[in-house]
Design a protein around this motif. Sequence first.
Motif, mmCIF file in Angstrom:
data_model
loop_
_atom_site.group_PDB
_atom_site.id
_atom_site.type_symbol
_atom_site.label_atom_id
_atom_site.label_comp_id
_atom_site.label_asym_id
_atom_site.label_seq_id
_atom_site.Cartn_x
_atom_site.Cartn_y
_atom_site.Cartn_z
ATOM 1 N N ARG A 210 -1.383 -19.953 1.309
ATOM 2 C CA ARG A 210 -0.005 -19.562 1.622
ATOM 3 C C ARG A 210 0.401 -18.276 0.892
ATOM 4 O O ARG A 210 1.554 -18.111 0.493
ATOM 5 N N ASN A 211 -0.556 -17.372 0.757
ATOM 6 C CA ASN A 211 -0.279 -16.090 0.113
ATOM 7 C C ASN A 211 0.086 -15.040 1.155
ATOM 8 O O ASN A 211 0.258 -15.350 2.330
ATOM 9 N N GLU A 212 0.205 -13.777 0.717
ATOM 10 C CA GLU A 212 0.635 -12.719 1.603
ATOM 11 C C GLU A 212 -0.366 -12.493 2.743
ATOM 12 O O GLU A 212 -1.556 -12.782 2.608
ATOM 13 N N PRO A 213 0.113 -11.996 3.894
ATOM 14 C CA PRO A 213 -0.792 -11.669 5.002
ATOM 15 C C PRO A 213 -1.915 -10.748 4.541
ATOM 16 O O PRO A 213 -1.716 -9.847 3.715
ATOM 17 N N GLY A 214 -3.114 -11.012 5.077
ATOM 18 C CA GLY A 214 -4.279 -10.223 4.695
ATOM 19 C C GLY A 214 -5.131 -10.860 3.631
ATOM 20 O O GLY A 214 -6.197 -10.339 3.291
ATOM 21 N N THR A 215 -4.703 -11.999 3.092
ATOM 22 C CA THR A 215 -5.462 -12.655 2.021
ATOM 23 C C THR A 215 -6.281 -13.827 2.530
ATOM 24 O O THR A 215 -6.992 -14.462 1.745
ATOM 25 N N GLY A 216 -6.176 -14.134 3.820
ATOM 26 C CA GLY A 216 -6.873 -15.311 4.338
ATOM 27 C C GLY A 216 -7.425 -15.101 5.726
ATOM 28 O O GLY A 216 -7.780 -13.986 6.109
ATOM 29 N N LYS A 241 3.705 -17.122 -0.879
ATOM 30 C CA LYS A 241 3.627 -17.138 -2.337
ATOM 31 C C LYS A 241 2.762 -15.966 -2.788
ATOM 32 O O LYS A 241 1.554 -15.964 -2.509
ATOM 33 N N PRO A 242 3.331 -14.965 -3.424
ATOM 34 C CA PRO A 242 2.509 -13.834 -3.873
ATOM 35 C C PRO A 242 1.374 -14.293 -4.781
ATOM 36 O O PRO A 242 1.560 -15.182 -5.622
ATOM 37 N N LEU A 250 2.774 -6.176 -2.233
ATOM 38 C CA LEU A 250 3.426 -5.577 -1.077
ATOM 39 C C LEU A 250 2.581 -4.536 -0.354
ATOM 40 O O LEU A 250 3.007 -4.023 0.694
ATOM 41 N N ASP A 251 1.389 -4.235 -0.863
ATOM 42 C CA ASP A 251 0.540 -3.284 -0.140
ATOM 43 C C ASP A 251 0.070 -3.851 1.203
ATOM 44 O O ASP A 251 -0.442 -3.119 2.047
ATOM 45 N N TRP A 252 0.252 -5.148 1.430
ATOM 46 C CA TRP A 252 -0.099 -5.709 2.736
ATOM 47 C C TRP A 252 0.721 -5.072 3.854
ATOM 48 O O TRP A 252 0.264 -5.010 5.006
ATOM 49 N N LEU A 253 1.913 -4.586 3.540
ATOM 50 C CA LEU A 253 2.765 -3.999 4.568
ATOM 51 C C LEU A 253 2.103 -2.766 5.174
ATOM 52 O O LEU A 253 1.950 -2.663 6.395
ATOM 53 N N ALA A 254 1.696 -1.835 4.337
ATOM 54 C CA ALA A 254 1.036 -0.613 4.836
ATOM 55 C C ALA A 254 -0.285 -0.950 5.508
ATOM 56 O O ALA A 254 -0.639 -0.337 6.528
ATOM 57 N N GLN A 255 -1.004 -1.908 4.981
ATOM 58 C CA GLN A 255 -2.295 -2.289 5.556
ATOM 59 C C GLN A 255 -2.151 -2.872 6.965
ATOM 60 O O GLN A 255 -3.095 -2.828 7.762
ATOM 61 N N HIS A 256 -0.953 -3.379 7.272
ATOM 62 C CA HIS A 256 -0.725 -3.973 8.587
ATOM 63 C C HIS A 256 0.170 -3.090 9.463
ATOM 64 O O HIS A 256 0.686 -3.538 10.491
#
Length: 262
Positions: A210-216, A241-242, A250-256
């Motif tokens: 249940r972590n940020e998008p891009g971690t699973g 959950k960070p 929050l770098d997941w935002l740019a990555q997506h």
Amino acid sequence: MKLAANLTMLFTEFDFLDRFEKAAQAGFAGVEFLFPYAYPAAQIAERLDTHRLQLVLHNLPAGDWAGGERGIACHPGRRGEFEQGVASAIAYAQALGVKQLNCLAGIVPQGVERARAHDVLVANLAFAARRLKDEGIALLVEPINTFDIPGFFLHGTRQALDLIAETGSDNLFLQYDIYHMQRMEGELAATMAANLPLIRHVQVADNPGRNEPGTGEINYRYLFDRLDRMGYTGWIGCEYKPRTTTYDGLDWLAQHGVPSTH
């Protein structure tokens, strides 16, 4: 894409009322959280106004949260408490400019047959949807996975759609949490496409953890693109959950491909 920071789970290294400023500084235009009821509405409204944030969602009162309850909408014998909670939620929503409220169905109480819990839930949803419609507020209902919350009554999309139909209300909609539905049923893109007219709010977190998008395992770049192409115009709540701190993740935002102002 309109992203809302879930202040119950993000920026938790700060006191709750300070999280509004942190969300705005991180580029969020909207926020959501579980419950506002521990604070005067005017205090929250001041934070929203100061930081030019929109509160896009909160929940109806959900019983004794600290004691493990996760909603009382399916609990026989607590109809009066539920109805009082609807009134309280409407008062906060009006003060805070909220146009949609979520109802947590709850865990089936020990000794209560599922058929009885079902009937109570349908009646409560119908009541709440009617009362909220009178005030120009939409009611949402959310399936939640039973790995994280064993015994939670509402745990699948089809079940939620059947409940909506059974109430006969045109003011009851689906809150689709991608993390919960990945755990329970998969078929994320197809399910959202098939039911888009009834989906008023989407929430995101990756699985496992249940972590940020891009971690699973969930392909969020694909899903965000599909939602855009489907014509989804609602908010997407960041209810994850960070892994470390909110800012570090929050770098997941740019990555997506999410714009810096979201």
